[in-house]
Motif scaffolding. Structure first.
Motif, mmCIF file in Angstrom:
data_model
loop_
_atom_site.group_PDB
_atom_site.id
_atom_site.type_symbol
_atom_site.label_atom_id
_atom_site.label_comp_id
_atom_site.label_asym_id
_atom_site.label_seq_id
_atom_site.Cartn_x
_atom_site.Cartn_y
_atom_site.Cartn_z
ATOM 1 N N LEU A 209 41.694 -51.036 15.587
ATOM 2 C CA LEU A 209 42.420 -51.037 16.988
ATOM 3 C C LEU A 209 42.035 -49.826 17.497
ATOM 4 O O LEU A 209 42.819 -49.083 18.189
ATOM 5 C CB LEU A 209 43.865 -50.915 16.445
ATOM 6 C CG LEU A 209 44.406 -52.077 15.788
ATOM 7 C CD1 LEU A 209 45.996 -52.131 15.498
ATOM 8 C CD2 LEU A 209 44.023 -53.508 16.179
ATOM 9 N N SER A 210 40.438 -49.610 17.923
ATOM 10 C CA SER A 210 40.119 -48.826 18.731
ATOM 11 C C SER A 210 39.722 -49.516 19.996
ATOM 12 O O SER A 210 39.717 -50.721 20.328
ATOM 13 C CB SER A 210 38.992 -48.174 18.022
ATOM 14 O OG SER A 210 37.992 -49.245 18.165
ATOM 15 N N PRO A 211 39.736 -48.592 20.967
ATOM 16 C CA PRO A 211 39.578 -48.700 22.451
ATOM 17 C C PRO A 211 38.231 -49.666 22.658
ATOM 18 O O PRO A 211 38.357 -50.786 23.230
ATOM 19 C CB PRO A 211 39.538 -47.645 23.278
ATOM 20 C CG PRO A 211 40.107 -46.508 22.470
ATOM 21 C CD PRO A 211 40.083 -46.962 20.975
ATOM 22 N N THR A 212 37.268 -49.474 21.990
ATOM 23 C CA THR A 212 35.928 -50.173 22.078
ATOM 24 C C THR A 212 36.195 -51.435 21.605
ATOM 25 O O THR A 212 35.802 -52.667 22.240
ATOM 26 C CB THR A 212 34.783 -49.568 21.517
ATOM 27 O OG1 THR A 212 34.692 -48.035 22.299
ATOM 28 C CG2 THR A 212 33.494 -50.367 21.689
ATOM 29 N N VAL A 213 36.698 -51.653 20.338
ATOM 30 C CA VAL A 213 36.727 -53.156 19.586
ATOM 31 C C VAL A 213 37.715 -53.960 20.617
ATOM 32 O O VAL A 213 37.494 -54.969 20.620
ATOM 33 C CB VAL A 213 37.310 -52.702 18.168
ATOM 34 C CG1 VAL A 213 37.661 -54.112 17.718
ATOM 35 C CG2 VAL A 213 36.208 -52.087 17.351
ATOM 36 N N MET A 214 38.612 -53.303 20.881
ATOM 37 C CA MET A 214 39.931 -54.358 21.734
ATOM 38 C C MET A 214 39.252 -54.590 23.298
ATOM 39 O O MET A 214 39.726 -55.655 23.398
ATOM 40 C CB MET A 214 41.194 -53.190 21.882
ATOM 41 C CG MET A 214 41.887 -52.825 20.464
ATOM 42 S SD MET A 214 42.387 -54.341 19.899
ATOM 43 C CE MET A 214 44.012 -54.146 20.335
ATOM 44 N N ALA A 215 38.461 -53.688 23.453
ATOM 45 C CA ALA A 215 37.837 -54.081 24.679
ATOM 46 C C ALA A 215 36.915 -55.122 24.733
ATOM 47 O O ALA A 215 36.761 -56.197 25.320
ATOM 48 C CB ALA A 215 37.156 -52.780 25.585
ATOM 49 N N GLY A 216 35.909 -55.169 23.470
ATOM 50 C CA GLY A 216 35.305 -56.397 23.123
ATOM 51 C C GLY A 216 35.791 -57.443 22.963
ATOM 52 O O GLY A 216 35.520 -58.475 23.457
#
Length: 423
Positions: A209-216
């Motif tokens: 649940l990191s910002p980059t993964v969630m953005a992707g």
């Protein structure tokens, strides 16, 4: 028990050896529904979603998630493990300890060479990697931690669990996206069938649940747009579903040959009696709308168990709350099973734990069989017109369950299905 007795007595349709049951003697669950088996079961049977606002995501377009509540690695694992392990390993380690304790096994006296570990994961230590990348950009390469690689590598989840438990048998990580946990359990069963080991710690974990993964995930249209209404965002099979809520968690099962479990007087919660897998070979992220690959995996699992569709009383669906997945899965379930099985998607409560989903949901299926209860599907208020199956809603349903299946599908077209039977 007539269906199970007949299946145990006959060979499968390919004329191979009789069905091979593997005993589930221990469970460990660390999920957004709670820490521990009983907390999990109470929450999923309540039908109340665990989704909530997530301030760690930085206030971008994705502001909600399903995190494990009250997880304190310092308290549960000690200072050293809290410091040197990524969260996806921490979750798995606690769940594995729970499962071993639940099985009544003694890590100090077992023959570690006969204990295997097979755990699934899909994204590894994304939180650690993002943190260290920021440090690289802001402060230069000399400030990057020497622990970056062992903290972020996917294989370290099984490696560290083996170190913690003293398990020196076969050690593997499965990576079939959101089917990883089910794949791990299927492979673990084969290790027991071949006598490569006597006990296998099997399951999966995920904490991405990191910002980059969630953005992707958001950019590809996988996540729900109900960012201001988290409790109602995950709604599998509902006509108004619009995507899943991303989650973290871990589920671990202790698996043994039935005769070994009985010989040591272990409690057998249920059996894993069949496993089937397939590939859609269709698209990177979308399911094949024909459902051919899913049907192939379901039929393979039932064939492996020596059972037919009419024997199945309960299905724990993959049920992601996305338009395409739920429609395709519902069509396949109706085509193969009709409206007899009581279907649920526990992702309505937990959100989608990605690579951990198959293991967590296998554990829930074991509990459903053991306790004769099917949890409701949260937020299902108006079923989609194409969902012509019996999806349990509103409240848990009591039902005798001799045979159940747990479905797991992943990006890349991975399909994995487990058959769970009463002990």
């Amino acid at each position: 028990m007539a269906a199970l007795d007949k299946a145990r007595a006959r060979t499968d349709t390919r004329g191979h050896t009789p069905r091979f049951d593997v005993a589930v003697t221990g469970l460990g669950l660390i999920t957004p529904a709670g820490i521990g088996v009983e907390a999990n079961w109470e929450r999923v049977c309540s039908g109340v979603s665990a989704a909530a606002a997530d301030p760690t995501l930085g206030g971008g377009p994705v502001r909600i998630s399903c995190r494990v509540p009250g997880f304190d690695p310092m308290e549960l694992l000690g200072r050293e493990n809290a410091w040197r392990l990524d969260r996806f390993v921490q979750l798995a380690m606690v769940a594995a300890r729970q499962a071993v304790d639940d099985a009544g096994l003694d890590r100090g006296t077992w023959d570690g060479a006969r204990v295997g570990v097979v755990l699934g994961n899909s994204l590894g230590g994304t939180g650690t990697f993002e943190q260290q990348h920021r440090r690289l950009v802001d402060h230069g390469p000399q400030r990057v931690s020497p622990l970056l690689i062992p903290m972020s590598m996917m294989n370290m989840v099984s490696g560290y669990v083996a170190i913690d438990l003293g398990a020196r048998g076969p050690n593997l990580v499965t990576a079939t996206a959101c089917a990883s946990g089910a794949t791990a359990i299927g492979i673990a069963r084969e290790l027991l069938r071949s006598h490569a080991c006597d006990i296998v710690i099997a399951g999966a974990s995920e904490s991405a649940l990191s910002p980059t993964v969630m953005a992707g995930l958001n950019q590809m249209g996988a996540l729900s747009g109900r960012q201001d209404d988290p409790l109602r965002a995950s709604r599998p099979f509902d006509a108004d579903r619009d995507g899943f809520v991303a989650a973290e968690g871990a589920g671990v099962l202790v698996l043994e040959r039935v005769e070994d479990a009985r010989a040591r007087g272990a409690r057998i919660r249920a059996n894993i009696s069949g496993y089937g897998s397939s590939a859609d070979a269709y698209h990177a992220t979308a399911p094949d709308p024909s459902g051919v690959g899913v049907s192939q995996a379901v039929n393979a699992a039932l064939d492996d168990a020596g059972l037919g569709a009419s024997d199945v009383a309960h299905i724990n669906a993959h049920g992601t709350s996305t338009k395409l997945n739920d429609e395709t899965e519902a069509k396949v379930v109706h085509r193969l099973f009709g409206e007899n099985p009581a279907v649920t998607s526990t992702k309505g409560v937990t959100g989608h734990t990605l690579g951990a989903a198959g293991a967590i949901e296998a554990a829930y299926t074991v509990l459903a069989v053991e306790r004769g209860t099917v949890p409701p599907t949260a937020n299902l208020t108006k079923a989609d017109d194409v969902v012509r199956i019996d999806v349990v809603r509103d409240r848990a349903r009591t039902r005798r369950i001799e045979v159940a299946t747990s479905n797991s599908f992943g990006f890349g077209g991975h399909n994995a299905v487990l058959v769970v039977t009463a002990a």
